[in-house]
Motif scaffolding. Sequence first.
Motif, PDB file in Angstrom:
ATOM      1  N   GLY A  61      -2.317  12.675  -1.308  1.00 20.54           N
ATOM      2  CA  GLY A  61      -3.146  13.538  -2.152  1.00 20.54           C
ATOM      3  C   GLY A  61      -3.027  13.194  -3.624  1.00 20.54           C
ATOM      4  N   ASP A  62      -1.870  12.703  -4.057  1.00 20.37           N
ATOM      5  CA  ASP A  62      -1.694  12.313  -5.456  1.00 20.37           C
ATOM      6  C   ASP A  62      -2.535  11.093  -5.797  1.00 20.37           C
ATOM      7  OD1 ASP A  62       0.070  14.396  -5.811  1.00 20.37           O
ATOM      8  OD2 ASP A  62       1.872  13.142  -5.628  1.00 20.37           O
ATOM      9  N   VAL A  63      -2.620  10.155  -4.875  1.00 21.93           N
ATOM     10  CA  VAL A  63      -3.453   8.963  -5.099  1.00 21.93           C
ATOM     11  C   VAL A  63      -4.922   9.374  -5.138  1.00 21.93           C
ATOM     12  CG1 VAL A  63      -4.121   6.700  -4.216  1.00 21.93           C
ATOM     13  CG2 VAL A  63      -1.749   7.445  -4.032  1.00 21.93           C
ATOM     14  N   GLU A  64      -5.314  10.235  -4.207  1.00 23.12           N
ATOM     15  CA  GLU A  64      -6.700  10.720  -4.181  1.00 23.12           C
ATOM     16  C   GLU A  64      -7.035  11.477  -5.456  1.00 23.12           C
ATOM     17  OE1 GLU A  64      -6.760  12.996  -0.583  1.00 23.12           O
ATOM     18  OE2 GLU A  64      -6.510  11.210   0.675  1.00 23.12           O
ATOM     19  N   GLN A  65      -6.101  12.286  -5.933  1.00 25.77           N
ATOM     20  CA  GLN A  65      -6.318  13.030  -7.176  1.00 25.77           C
ATOM     21  C   GLN A  65      -6.491  12.068  -8.351  1.00 25.77           C
ATOM     22  OE1 GLN A  65      -3.268  15.891  -8.124  1.00 25.77           O
ATOM     23  NE2 GLN A  65      -4.082  16.289 -10.155  1.00 25.77           N
ATOM     24  N   ALA A  66      -5.678  11.019  -8.408  1.00 23.81           N
ATOM     25  CA  ALA A  66      -5.792  10.043  -9.490  1.00 23.81           C
ATOM     26  C   ALA A  66      -7.149   9.344  -9.442  1.00 23.81           C
ATOM     27  CB  ALA A  66      -4.654   9.021  -9.406  1.00 23.81           C
ATOM     28  N   LEU A  67      -7.629   9.064  -8.237  1.00 27.78           N
ATOM     29  CA  LEU A  67      -8.953   8.452  -8.103  1.00 27.78           C
ATOM     30  C   LEU A  67     -10.037   9.399  -8.620  1.00 27.78           C
ATOM     31  CD1 LEU A  67      -8.521   6.806  -4.592  1.00 27.78           C
ATOM     32  CD2 LEU A  67      -9.061   5.586  -6.718  1.00 27.78           C
ATOM     33  N   ARG A  68      -9.924  10.687  -8.289  1.00 30.55           N
ATOM     34  CA  ARG A  68     -10.907  11.663  -8.770  1.00 30.55           C
ATOM     35  C   ARG A  68     -10.837  11.794 -10.287  1.00 30.55           C
ATOM     36  NH1 ARG A  68      -8.974  14.380  -4.288  1.00 30.55           N
ATOM     37  NH2 ARG A  68      -7.671  15.744  -5.560  1.00 30.55           N
ATOM     38  N   GLU A  69      -9.633  11.858 -10.831  1.00 32.14           N
ATOM     39  CA  GLU A  69      -9.476  11.983 -12.285  1.00 32.14           C
ATOM     40  C   GLU A  69     -10.046  10.775 -13.017  1.00 32.14           C
ATOM     41  OE1 GLU A  69      -5.328  12.716 -12.899  1.00 32.14           O
ATOM     42  OE2 GLU A  69      -5.480  14.812 -12.274  1.00 32.14           O
ATOM     43  N   ALA A  70      -9.966   9.614 -12.396  1.00 32.81           N
ATOM     44  CA  ALA A  70     -10.531   8.398 -12.996  1.00 32.81           C
ATOM     45  C   ALA A  70     -12.014   8.266 -12.688  1.00 32.81           C
ATOM     46  CB  ALA A  70      -9.779   7.170 -12.490  1.00 32.81           C
ATOM     47  N   ASP A  71     -12.563   9.224 -11.916  1.00 30.96           N
ATOM     48  CA  ASP A  71     -13.960   9.194 -11.487  1.00 30.96           C
ATOM     49  C   ASP A  71     -14.285   7.835 -10.856  1.00 30.96           C
ATOM     50  OD1 ASP A  71     -16.468  10.278 -11.060  1.00 30.96           O
ATOM     51  OD2 ASP A  71     -17.247   9.619 -13.006  1.00 30.96           O
ATOM     52  N   CYS A  72     -13.405   7.459  -9.919  1.00 36.53           N
ATOM     53  CA  CYS A  72     -13.502   6.143  -9.291  1.00 36.53           C
ATOM     54  C   CYS A  72     -13.439   6.290  -7.775  1.00 36.53           C
ATOM     55  CB  CYS A  72     -12.361   5.261  -9.782  1.00 36.53           C
ATOM     56  SG  CYS A  72     -12.289   3.633  -9.031  1.00 36.53           S
ATOM     57  N   PRO A  73     -14.534   5.963  -7.082  1.00 34.89           N
ATOM     58  CA  PRO A  73     -14.448   5.948  -5.624  1.00 34.89           C
ATOM     59  C   PRO A  73     -13.471   4.859  -5.171  1.00 34.89           C
ATOM     60  CG  PRO A  73     -16.723   5.635  -6.380  1.00 34.89           C
ATOM     61  CD  PRO A  73     -15.846   5.604  -7.577  1.00 34.89           C
ATOM     62  N   LEU A  74     -12.869   5.047  -4.007  1.00 27.67           N
ATOM     63  CA  LEU A  74     -11.890   4.089  -3.501  1.00 27.67           C
ATOM     64  C   LEU A  74     -12.464   2.681  -3.452  1.00 27.67           C
ATOM     65  CD1 LEU A  74      -9.062   3.642  -2.374  1.00 27.67           C
ATOM     66  CD2 LEU A  74      -9.952   4.180  -0.103  1.00 27.67           C
ATOM     67  N   ALA A  75     -13.715   2.559  -3.062  1.00 33.16           N
ATOM     68  CA  ALA A  75     -14.351   1.240  -2.947  1.00 33.16           C
ATOM     69  C   ALA A  75     -14.441   0.527  -4.295  1.00 33.16           C
ATOM     70  CB  ALA A  75     -15.737   1.382  -2.326  1.00 33.16           C
ATOM     71  N   GLU A 117      -0.313   1.559   2.052  1.00 35.36           N
ATOM     72  CA  GLU A 117       0.355   2.754   2.580  1.00 35.36           C
ATOM     73  C   GLU A 117       1.878   2.609   2.617  1.00 35.36           C
ATOM     74  OE1 GLU A 117      -1.164   5.548   3.067  1.00 35.36           O
ATOM     75  OE2 GLU A 117      -3.164   4.726   2.743  1.00 35.36           O
ATOM     76  N   GLU A 118       2.365   1.436   2.954  1.00 35.53           N
ATOM     77  CA  GLU A 118       3.818   1.234   3.037  1.00 35.53           C
ATOM     78  C   GLU A 118       4.463   1.386   1.661  1.00 35.53           C
ATOM     79  OE1 GLU A 118       6.818  -2.365   4.135  1.00 35.53           O
ATOM     80  OE2 GLU A 118       5.148  -2.026   5.515  1.00 35.53           O
ATOM     81  N   VAL A 119       3.805   0.853   0.630  1.00 35.02           N
ATOM     82  CA  VAL A 119       4.334   0.964  -0.728  1.00 35.02           C
ATOM     83  C   VAL A 119       4.281   2.420  -1.186  1.00 35.02           C
ATOM     84  CG1 VAL A 119       3.999   0.254  -3.131  1.00 35.02           C
ATOM     85  CG2 VAL A 119       3.670  -1.399  -1.290  1.00 35.02           C
ATOM     86  N   VAL A 120       3.183   3.101  -0.885  1.00 34.00           N
ATOM     87  CA  VAL A 120       3.027   4.514  -1.245  1.00 34.00           C
ATOM     88  C   VAL A 120       4.136   5.335  -0.597  1.00 34.00           C
ATOM     89  CG1 VAL A 120       1.528   6.530  -0.985  1.00 34.00           C
ATOM     90  CG2 VAL A 120       0.548   4.331  -1.668  1.00 34.00           C
ATOM     91  N   ARG A 121       4.408   5.091   0.664  1.00 30.57           N
ATOM     92  CA  ARG A 121       5.473   5.811   1.367  1.00 30.57           C
ATOM     93  C   ARG A 121       6.838   5.495   0.762  1.00 30.57           C
ATOM     94  NH1 ARG A 121       2.827   5.134   5.936  1.00 30.57           N
ATOM     95  NH2 ARG A 121       3.783   3.142   6.388  1.00 30.57           N
ATOM     96  N   LYS A 122       7.079   4.224   0.489  1.00 30.11           N
ATOM     97  CA  LYS A 122       8.364   3.807  -0.077  1.00 30.11           C
ATOM     98  C   LYS A 122       8.610   4.468  -1.438  1.00 30.11           C
ATOM     99  CE  LYS A 122      10.936  -0.288  -1.495  1.00 30.11           C
ATOM    100  NZ  LYS A 122      10.851  -1.691  -1.848  1.00 30.11           N
ATOM    101  N   CYS A 123       7.550   4.639  -2.210  1.00 26.57           N
ATOM    102  CA  CYS A 123       7.669   5.276  -3.527  1.00 26.57           C
ATOM    103  C   CYS A 123       7.618   6.801  -3.439  1.00 26.57           C
ATOM    104  CB  CYS A 123       6.551   4.781  -4.446  1.00 26.57           C
ATOM    105  SG  CYS A 123       6.703   3.046  -4.907  1.00 26.57           S
TER     106      CYS A 123
END
Length: 152
Positions: A120-134, A109-115
């Motif tokens: 929602g963009d990270v979640e969207q990328a996970l959905r586009e990759a059809d990859c659950p967070l786990a 989270e700290e790196v995401v905030r710093k960048c």
Amino acid sequence: MFELDVPWWELMSRAALVYIALLLLMRMTGKRTVGQFTPFDLLVVMLLSEAVSNSLSGGDDSIPGGLLLALTLLGLNMLIALLTSRSRKIAELIDGTPVLLGRDGKIFEEVVRKCRVAAGDVEQALREADCPLADMKCAFLEADGKITILQK
């Protein structure tokens, strides 16, 4: 119309200075600004072009002056492309490097905030990759602003 109002070398110098200044400013704004234009980002780019137009021309409205400015800007762009294709250090300086946003199912989270990346963009990328967070092995913010997901 066809006579320069300022010396040719001044137009080229102005174009080079504005090009370098805008390049530095765009690098300081971060990867997401370049990678994904929102309507707000598009508005800023349009206003930037209007803001620097007088700095480029120095009051010269002639056709040769405009063509000389265009030639200078395109030449600088080609030079930067050539330098970045031949030197990794210059490419990293101009384009940036990928940033690790998460590993093994955990988002940093700290790196995401710093960048300045929206969750929602990270979640969207996970959905586009059809990859659950786990199942995420790594998430990278690429130099061009895209988010790449690698699965386990």
